[in-house]
Design an enzyme around this catalytic site. Structure first.
Site, PDB file in Angstrom:
ATOM      1  NE  ARG A  24      -3.439   2.442   2.667  1.00 21.82           N
ATOM      2  CZ  ARG A  24      -4.347   2.668   3.611  1.00 21.82           C
ATOM      3  NH1 ARG A  24      -4.569   1.755   4.547  1.00 21.82           N
ATOM      4  NH2 ARG A  24      -5.034   3.798   3.626  1.00 21.82           N
TER       5      ARG A  24
ATOM      6  CE1 TYR B 243     -11.098   6.153  -1.215  1.00 23.16           C
ATOM      7  CE2 TYR B 243     -13.269   6.100  -0.173  1.00 23.16           C
ATOM      8  CZ  TYR B 243     -11.957   5.669  -0.238  1.00 23.16           C
ATOM      9  OH  TYR B 243     -11.489   4.764   0.677  1.00 23.16           O
TER      10      TYR B 243
ATOM     11  CB  CYS C 296     -18.120   0.378   0.178  1.00 25.34           C
ATOM     12  SG  CYS C 296     -17.047   1.794   0.495  1.00 25.34           S
TER      13      CYS C 296
ATOM     14  CG  ASN D 182     -11.155  -1.006  -0.933  1.00 28.70           C
ATOM     15  OD1 ASN D 182     -12.289  -0.905  -1.379  1.00 28.70           O
ATOM     16  ND2 ASN D 182     -10.804  -0.474   0.235  1.00 28.70           N
TER      17      ASN D 182
END
Length: 421
Positions: A90, A244, A164, A144
Site C-alpha cells: 500500500r 473519494y 463498502c 478493495n
C-alpha cells in the site's frame, strides 16, 4: 450458522467481532472462523475476538486457521477483507504515482490498478475454494478495489455482493446531524464504489421526505469540512459527494498535499503495531478506542446487515451494495458493477430504480466504468499494453506520457505479484 472471515488477522477484525457480538439477534452465528496466513497476527486477533464474545455473552465458537480450505468448509457466508502485500505494498501504491504528478491512493488511480492486479487473482482462487466447499455460500467482498473485485467474482459465476462503509458512514453522520435514528435515514446513493454521490436523504423510507436541501443549508459547513471540500462546491452541486471525489475535484491540490507528508500506509502501519500490542494484552476484552482511527467505521453493522439479509430475514430489506447494473443506469452495460440502494434477500441484491443521473455525474461514472473494464482485462489476461490502456483510460491520468511512466513503475513495484511480468 457458520461464517468465515478471510483476512481475519487484520487489525480491522475486532470491529467486525464487536458488531457480531452486539447484533447477535440479527445474525446468530454458531461458528466463526478467522482465516489468515499470518499466524502471529491471527493468534493475537483471535484471542481478543474470543474475549469480546465472552464479555458480551455470545455463545458462538471462534476458531482460527491459516488453511483457507479448512476455514471455508461448510461456511454459509465468507467475508473477504484481504490486503495482498500488506501495508508495504500500500505504501508503494501511495508513493510512486506521485513521481508522475498523479494522485497516490490505494483504490483510486494507478495505485488502485496496482492493488487490483495483486488482489483479484488471489480472490478468485479463494472464491473457487469456497464454491467447491459449498456452492450455496455467499461471498461478501470488502476487499478493495471493491467494484473491480466484485465484478471479477460475478463474471466468474460466484454468489457475491460487494460492500463498502462509505454509505453507512454518511447515514450515521446525517442521522446525528438530523437528530434521528440511523434506521430512519435512507440515502439516494448512486454511482460506483468510491465514486458516488448522495442525491437525496430521505426520512422514514426510500419514498420519504427528501431533507438533503435542509441538511446542506443547516449543516453544509460541517459536511464540507468532513469532506475537505469548499462549502461552495456542495452548494453549487446540491448533492453530497463521497470523500473519494476529492481526488477528482481537487486532484492537483491533493497531489501537492501528499508530497509533503508520510503516506497513509506509513501512518496505518504504525497504528497497527500499537493495536497488535494491545490485542496481546489478555485483560483487553473490547475493541480499543484507537481502532476508530484505523478506518472502516460502521463496517461491522453493514456486514451484519448484509449477511443477515442474504442468509435469512434478519437484515434490512434495502441496503447500499455493489452488484450488477442490469439496466439500472441505462448508459452502462448490464454487467457493470454499480453501488446503489438494492433490495437484498436470499436470492441476492436487486438494485432499486434511481433518478436519471445528471451528465455531470453520469459522464464520470461512464469514464471510470470503462477504466474498470480495461483494468479487469489487464488483471485476467496480463500484459504491459493492457495495463497501459487501463491507465490511459483513467480520468485521473489520461495522458500518454503519464500512462507510460506509470505502467513502468507499476510493473517494477509489483513484479512478484504479476505472473506474466
Amino acid at each position: 450458522m457458520k461464517l468465515a472471515v478471510v483476512g481475519g488477522g487484520s487489525t480491522y477484525t475486532p470491529e467486525l467481532i464487536d458488531g457480531f457480538a452486539r447484533l447477535r439477534d440479527t445474525l446468530p452465528i454458531g461458528e466463526l472462523v478467522l482465516v489468515d496466513p499470518a499466524a502471529d497476527r491471527l493468534d493475537l486477533v483471535g484471542g481478543l475476538a474470543r474475549r469480546i464474545f465472552d464479555r458480551q455473552g455470545h455463545p458462538g465458537r471462534i476458531t482460527t486457521t491459516s488453511d483457507v480450505d479448512a476455514g471455508v468448509a461448510d461456511a454459509d457466508a465468507v467475508l473477504l477483507q484481504l490486503r495482498v502485500g500488506g501495508q508495504a505494498a500500500r505504501d508503494q501504491d501511495e508513493t510512486w504515482p506521485l513521481e508522475c504528478g498523479c494522485v497516490g491512493q490505494e483504490t483510486t488511480g494507478a495505485g488502485g490498478l496496482a492493488k487490483a492486479l495483486r488482489t483479484v487473482p488471489v480472490v478468485l482462487d479463494i472464491a473457487e475454494r469456497v464454491r467447491r466447499a459449498n456452492p450455496d455460500a455467499w461471498i461478501i467482498d470488502f476487499t478493495n478495489p471493491v467494484g473491480i473485485v466484485t465484478r471479477a467474482l460475478l463474471q466468474a459465476g460466484h454468489k457475491a455482493v460487494g460492500l463498502c462503509n462509505v454509505a453507512i458512514g454518511f447515514q450515521r453522520k446525517f442521522a446525528k446531524l438530523l437528530d434521528v435514528a440511523p434506521g430512519d435515514v435512507h440515502l439516494n446513493h448512486v454511482g460506483l464504489n468510491h465514486l458516488s454521490w448522495e442525491l437525496g436523504v430521505r426520512l422514514g423510507g426510500p419514498e420519504g421526505e427528501d431533507v438533503l436541501p435542509k441538511l446542506l443549508a443547516e449543516h453544509g459547513d460541517a459536511i464540507a469540512d468532513d469532506l475537505r471540500l469548499p462549502r461552495a462546491v456542495l452548494d453549487r452541486l446540491g448533492v453530497v459527494p463521497s470523500y473519494y471525489l476529492r481526488y477528482f475535484y481537487a486532484h492537483d491540490e491533493v497531489v501537492r498535499e501528499l508530497g509533503t507528508k508520510p503516506s497513509r500506509a506509513a501512518e496505518v502501519a504504525k497504528m497497527e503495531a500499537e493495536l497488535l500490542a494491545m490485542y496481546g494484552d489478555p485483560s483487553l476484552n473490547e475493541k480499543p478506542a484507537l481502532l476508530a482511527k484505523r478506518g472502516g467505521a460502521f463496517y461491522s453493522e453493514a456486514a451484519v446487515d448484509l449477511a443477515a439479509s442474504l442468509l435469512g430475514d434478519g437484515g434490512s430489506p434495502v441496503q447500499v451494495v455493489n452488484t450488477y447494473n442490469n439496466g439500472t443506469l441505462p448508459f452502462l452495460a448490464d454487467d457493470a458493477v454499480i453501488e446503489v440502494q438494492a433490495r437484498v434477500d436470499r436470492t441476492g441484491a436487486t438494485p432499486l430504480a434511481v433518478p436519471e443521473l445528471d451528465p455531470l455525474y453520469a459522464g464520470l461514472v461512464a469514464n471510470v466504468t470503462a477504466y474498470e473494464e480495461l483494468a479487469l482485462e489487464a488483471v485476467l489476461r496480463g500484459g504491459r499494453d493492457r495495463v497501459f490502456k487501463a491507465l490511459l483510460a483513467h480520468p485521473l491520468i489520461g495522458q500518454f506520457e503519464y500512462a507510460d511512466g506509470l505502467t513502468d513503475r507499476l510493473i517494477a513495484h509489483n513484479r512478484e505479484h504479476l505472473a506474466w511480468a
